[in-house]
Design a protein around this motif. Structure first.
Motif, PDB file in Angstrom:
ATOM      1  N   UNK A   1      -9.412  88.678  51.851  1.00 37.57           N
ATOM      2  CA  UNK A   1     -10.643  87.877  51.866  1.00 37.57           C
ATOM      3  C   UNK A   1     -11.120  87.757  53.310  1.00 37.57           C
ATOM      4  N   UNK A   2     -12.445  87.736  53.503  1.00 41.00           N
ATOM      5  CA  UNK A   2     -13.038  87.607  54.831  1.00 41.00           C
ATOM      6  C   UNK A   2     -13.992  86.420  54.829  1.00 41.00           C
ATOM      7  N   UNK A   3     -13.666  85.373  55.589  1.00 43.68           N
ATOM      8  CA  UNK A   3     -14.477  84.159  55.661  1.00 43.68           C
ATOM      9  C   UNK A   3     -15.114  84.086  57.040  1.00 43.68           C
TER      10      UNK A   3
ATOM     11  N   UNK B   1      -0.093 105.028  53.954  1.00 41.03           N
ATOM     12  CA  UNK B   1      -1.253 105.175  53.084  1.00 41.03           C
ATOM     13  C   UNK B   1      -1.158 104.119  51.994  1.00 41.03           C
ATOM     14  N   UNK B   2      -2.241 103.391  51.793  1.00 40.79           N
ATOM     15  CA  UNK B   2      -2.239 102.356  50.757  1.00 40.79           C
ATOM     16  C   UNK B   2      -3.677 102.047  50.352  1.00 40.79           C
ATOM     17  N   UNK B   3      -3.808 101.204  49.328  1.00 41.22           N
ATOM     18  CA  UNK B   3      -5.120 100.775  48.846  1.00 41.22           C
ATOM     19  C   UNK B   3      -5.238  99.265  49.010  1.00 41.22           C
ATOM     20  N   UNK B   4      -6.439  98.800  49.271  1.00 43.38           N
ATOM     21  CA  UNK B   4      -6.702  97.367  49.405  1.00 43.38           C
ATOM     22  C   UNK B   4      -7.830  96.976  48.476  1.00 43.38           C
ATOM     23  N   UNK B   5      -7.792  95.725  48.044  1.00 41.79           N
ATOM     24  CA  UNK B   5      -8.838  95.161  47.194  1.00 41.79           C
ATOM     25  C   UNK B   5      -9.452  93.965  47.910  1.00 41.79           C
ATOM     26  N   UNK B   6     -10.750  93.787  47.745  1.00 41.24           N
ATOM     27  CA  UNK B   6     -11.436  92.667  48.387  1.00 41.24           C
ATOM     28  C   UNK B   6     -12.675  92.313  47.588  1.00 41.24           C
ATOM     29  N   UNK B   7     -13.021  91.028  47.583  1.00 43.32           N
ATOM     30  CA  UNK B   7     -14.293  90.584  47.027  1.00 43.32           C
ATOM     31  C   UNK B   7     -14.236  89.872  45.703  1.00 43.32           C
ATOM     32  N   UNK B   8     -13.036  89.691  45.123  1.00 43.36           N
ATOM     33  CA  UNK B   8     -12.940  89.106  43.787  1.00 43.36           C
ATOM     34  C   UNK B   8     -13.557  87.713  43.715  1.00 43.36           C
TER      35      UNK B   8
END
Length: 274
Positions: free
Chosen positions: A198-200, A231-238
Motif C-alpha cells: 500500500x502507498x499512502x 524474481x517475484x510478483x507484487x499486488x497493490x491497490x485492493x
C-alpha cells in the motif's frame, strides 16, 4: 494549442484496474511549467506526464512528471505509461527515457514493459518524529511493525514492513497525523512468492493505486536482505478498488520493475501556450 493526449492504464491486465496516467505529447517550448502543473492539478490523477524531444544524445525522448501539487524527478508508473504512449504500438526492445533523474532504460518483454530501477540515493532509519507520525497515522501497534527504512530513488518513501497481510489491509490512515510522509507499507504474501503493498501519500491525503517507484525501492531493500527472491510478483491497490500486478526481476545486479500497459483514452487536448 492542440496536442496529442492519452490516458494510459498501468500495472494491471484489466484496463480500469491499474493506475491511470495522463500523457501529453508536445515540444519543449509549447507549454510553461505553470501550465503543465495546472493541467496536472486539473486532471487530479496521481501523475500527468509531458513527452518532449530528448536533450541528451542517447535518449529517445524526454519526460516531465507532475503530481497535482509538484513536479517529480522520477516516478514508476509514469515511466512505463509514457513509454507505452511514445511507442504507440511499435516494437522496440530497449527504450531510453530521459527524466530529471537521468536516462532510464525500459525493456519490452512480451506484452509487458520493464524499467530499470534508478539507484537508491537515500537509505536511512526513521527518525523518532517519523516513527511517531507512522504510529499516529496508521494506528499500528509497535509489535506489528517488523522493519522500517527511509528509501529514495527520486521520491522519498518511508517504507514499513508489517507482520501480516491482514494487518496491512486493516489500516485506516489518518492523513492529518501523517504530515508530508509518503508511507510505503508492505507485507510478505503467504499465498504467493512476493509482496502485498500500500502507498499512502501524506501531502495529497490519498492512497496511490499502484506505485512503481515504491515497488522499486522495496525490491532493492528486501531482495538485498534476502527476504524476497530475485524474481517475484507484487499486488497493490485492493483498498482503493485497483488490481495492481507488478513483476520484479533482478538481472546483472539491476532491479527491473514491470507490468502491463493499456491505452484507455486517446485524442487531443487544447491548452494555453507560453
Amino acid at each position: 494549442m492542440k496536442s496529442r493526449f492519452e490516458q494510459i492504464n498501468v500495472f494491471a491486465t484489466h484496463s480500469l484496474k491499474g493506475n491511470p496516467l495522463a500523457v501529453v505529447h508536445c515540444q519543449e517550448e509549447d507549454y510553461s511549467t505553470e501550465t503543465m502543473q495546472a493541467l496536472a492539478r486539473w486532471t487530479q490523477l496521481s501523475e500527468t506526464v509531458f513527452i518532449t524531444p530528448a536533450t541528451e544524445g542517447d535518449a529517445d525522448y524526454k519526460v516531465r512528471i507532475f503530481t497535482p501539487v509538484e513536479e517529480l524527478p522520477f516516478a514508476g508508473h509514469p515511466t512505463l505509461g509514457a513509454c507505452h504512449s511514445w511507442l504507440n504500438g511499435r516494437k522496440q526492445a530497449v527504450v531510453h527515457q530521459q527524466s530529471a533523474m537521468g536516462i532510464v532504460e525500459i525493456r519490452q518483454e512480451g506484452n509487458q514493459l520493464f524499467f530499470e530501477a534508478p539507484p537508491l540515493v537515500v537509505q536511512r532509519p526513521f527518525s523518532t518524529v517519523e516513527q511517531q507520525q507512522l504510529i499516529a497515522a496508521t494506528g499500528l501497534l509497535p509489535e506489528a511493525i517488523t522493519a522500517t527504512k527511509v528509501l529514495s530513488n527520486g521520491p522519498v518513501w518511508h517504507c514499513v514492513k508489517v507482520d501480516s497481510v491482514e494487518t496491512l489491509l486493516s489500516i485506516r490512515p489518518d492523513y492529518s497525523a501523517m504530515g508530508d510522509l509518503n508511507l510505503g507499507l508492505c507485507s510478505l504474501n503467504p499465498e504467493g512468492d512476493g509482496l502485498v503493498v500500500r502507498a499512502l501519500v501524506g501531502v495529497e491525503a490519498t492512497e496511490d493505486p499502484v506505485t512503481g517507484s515504491l515497488q522499486a525501492v522495496l525490491a532493492q531493500w528486501l531482495i538485498e536482505t534476502g527476504e524476497l527472491p530475485e524474481q517475484y510478483h507484487a499486488q497493490q491497490g485492493a483498498c482503493v478498488g485497483a488490481e495492481g500486478e507488478i513483476t520484479i526481476k533482478k538481472r546483472d545486479e539491476k532491479i527491473y520493475v514491470g507490468g502491463h500497459t493499456t491505452t484507455v483514452i486517446s485524442g487531443n487536448i487544447t491548452l494555453p501556450t507560453g
